[in-house]
Design an enzyme around this catalytic site. Structure first.
Site, mmCIF file in Angstrom:
data_model
loop_
_atom_site.group_PDB
_atom_site.id
_atom_site.type_symbol
_atom_site.label_atom_id
_atom_site.label_comp_id
_atom_site.label_asym_id
_atom_site.label_seq_id
_atom_site.Cartn_x
_atom_site.Cartn_y
_atom_site.Cartn_z
ATOM 1 C CB SER A 262 -0.776 0.048 1.108
ATOM 2 O OG SER A 262 -0.019 0.387 2.369
ATOM 3 C CE LYS A 263 -0.544 8.041 -0.192
ATOM 4 N NZ LYS A 263 0.755 8.794 0.324
ATOM 5 N NE ARG A 264 -2.468 3.900 5.641
ATOM 6 C CZ ARG A 264 -3.064 2.730 5.796
ATOM 7 N NH1 ARG A 264 -2.922 2.041 6.846
ATOM 8 N NH2 ARG A 264 -4.466 2.543 5.235
ATOM 9 N N GLY A 266 5.076 2.706 1.596
ATOM 10 C CA GLY A 266 6.001 3.556 0.887
ATOM 11 C C GLY A 266 6.517 4.463 1.902
#
Ligand code: GLU
Length: 507
Positions: A262-264, A266
């Site tokens: 997920s973006k998180r 990253g």
């Protein structure tokens, strides 16, 4: 391969930045198309106005362009099957919705969102399907006149697909083989909404794949549950014979391997999950991108290509786009999720920095050097890069490595000073400066080295002692390439100035 000409599409919904998983989907479609001498289309699936994000389409196009993923047709590319933006194809979809209604394969439903919500609350695991549809407000139940009157009176409605329960639906997947579903798991999906006079994803997707003569659908695993519905839609339209073949790509997993990337992740682990920097137009939130973080597009392509596919054991992992096209086989894609190995991405970038020409790297650094107030001299920058790039994994690292070639040190690394700068250092560097002043202007590396070393020996100075202080004076720290390569690039004038300054400051 087969005689049919391959036509594939990348069909993103413009709901935000293109995630690295979407990049992989686009890349695999591209590789597949090119490997088969086929065509790749870019279709924008923007029928969900609720999730539409301004700027997302332009972002997607720019990102794929940067990566070298080129389309033969589509939004911003043109072609005979347009328009390629679904919001511009309303008239086309209306006709196909009507076709299903006329054939009794779809029906009109008037249930309001509140009514549906109420059902969900009162009926456990409520699903709009064969078991429940007769207790709802739709054209299967209401008399014809009432349906007509409701529509004439402007009531909002949706068109739902009439799913026959308990039939086995087979999805033939190029990666997973045959996957069977029981139609009872499906609900009567909404195909069209009168409120915005637009079809939903499912209908638009199938109609367009048919009209655009798509032969293979390569997409993320998250669409696998929709595949049986899509098969049933092809059947309902009588398009079974030209139905595309499917390939559902396994998920990208967190670096640790547990769960979807997920973006998180990253943010948490400090790597981009987007190709380009993205600024959320609503919140202003900024997400980092590979381009702005100093990655070369071919490194990103190579890295992403290997997330869930590999060319087999006896092949190099480093592959250009042409080689990827040559070796890529969709059947060889993994069914299991692929761990997002960010370190590998850095490794690839380091590799591609080494194999890039110094001139290209210089040009890439130019905007940022100029922004820092440096007058750009392509040749000088390229020479600095040649000396230092071995140590750089990203472009910002490269820029940092060459920084002292442009700006003389104003401060000196404390630890090094403590360790290296002795009582006689200033006197020795003063002598060294006098010696260098007699040397040619461009201080040729080898010749200068010889002269300096002969002088050190003659004087009986410590080689390390002199050289370390010399480096400290030029670079400001105990780092950098071969010292006489540095002096050769700086030239005599700059070298003498830096010696002078260190002598003054460090005393
Ligand atoms: N619009 C869908 C997406 O955003 C396309 C799925 C498909 O390729 O069928 O991924």
């Amino acid at each position: 391969m087969s005689h049919e000409s391959v036509r594939v599409r990348f069909a993103p919904s413009p709901t935000g930045a293109l995630h690295i998983g979407g990049v992989r989907t686009a890349l695999y479609n591209y590789l597949f198309a090119k490997a088969h001498g086929g065509e790749l289309l870019l279709r924008i699936e923007d029928t969900d106005s609720q999730r539409f994000v301004p700027g997302a389409e332009a972002y997607i196009i720019e990102a794929l362009e940067w990566l070298g993923i080129r389309f033969d047709e589509g939004v911003s590319y043109g072609g005979d099957c347009g328009p390629y933006r679904q919001s511009e194809r309303r008239d086309i979809y209306r006709k196909y919705v009507q076709q299903l209604l006329d054939a009794g394969k779809a029906y009109i439903a008037f249930d309001t969102p509140e009514e549906l919500e109420e059902k969900r609350k009162t009926v456990a695991n409520f699903q709009y399907d064969a078991t429940t549809r007769t207790s709802m407000r739709n054209s299967l139940v209401l008399p014809r006149e009432e349906v007509d009157a409701l529509i004439a009176g402007g009531a909002q409605y949706v068109v739902r697909f009439l799913v026959t329960p308990d039939v086995e639906v087979e999805v033939d997947d190029m990666i997973r083989g045959r996957v069977t579903f029981n139609s009872s798991v499906l609900d009567d999906k909404v195909l069209y909404k009168s409120a915005d006079d637009l079809p939903t994803y499912h209908l638009a997707n199938i109609v367009d794949d048919h009209l655009m003569r798509i032969t293979h659908v390569i997409r993320g695993e998250e669409w696998l549950p929709s595949a049986p519905l899509h098969v049933l839609l092809y059947e309902a339209f009588g398009w079974r014979d030209t139905m595309p073949r499917f390939a559902h790509l396994a998920l990208l997993l967190k670096p640790e391997g547990n769960g979807k990337l997920s973006k998180r992740d990253g943010d948490r682990l400090g790597f981009p999950v987007f190709p380009l920097r993205w600024v959320d137009p609503k919140t202003g939130e900024v997400s980092s991108g590979y381009r702005e973080s100093g990655y070369l597009p071919e490194a990103v392509v190579n890295f992403v290509a290997l997330l869930g596919w590999n060319p087999g054991n006896d092949h190099e992992e480093v592959m250009s786009m042409d080689e990827l096209i040559r070796y890529f086989r969709i059947e060889k894609c993994s069914k299991a999720g692929a761990k997002f190995d960010y370190e590998k991405g850095k490794w690839f970038n380091h590799h591609y920095i080494q194999t890039s020409s110094n001139e290209r790297l210089a040009a890439l650094l130019r905007p940022s050097l100029e922004a820092a107030g440096i007058t750009f001299d392509a040749d000088y920058v390229a020479r600095a890069i040649a000396l230092t790039k071995e140590r750089a994994q990203t472009l910002p690292e490269l820029e940092e490595q060459i920084a002292y070639f442009f700006t003389a040190p104003t401060a000196y690394d404390e630890k090094t000073v403590k360790k290296r700068w002795k009582e006689d250092s200033a006197a020795q560097l003063t002598e060294l400066a006098a010696l260098l002043a007699t040397q040619p202007e461009d201080l040729p590396s080898e010749a200068t080295e010889e002269v300096v070393k002969a002088w050190i020996e003659e004087k009986g100075y410590g080689l390390g002692a002199v050289m370390n202080c010399f480096r400290l004076a030029l670079v400001g720290a105990a780092k950098g390439p071969h010292l006489f390569d540095i002096t050769a690039l700086l030239g005599r004038g700059e070298t003498l100035q830096r010696l002078q300054r260190a002598i003054e400051v460090l005393g």
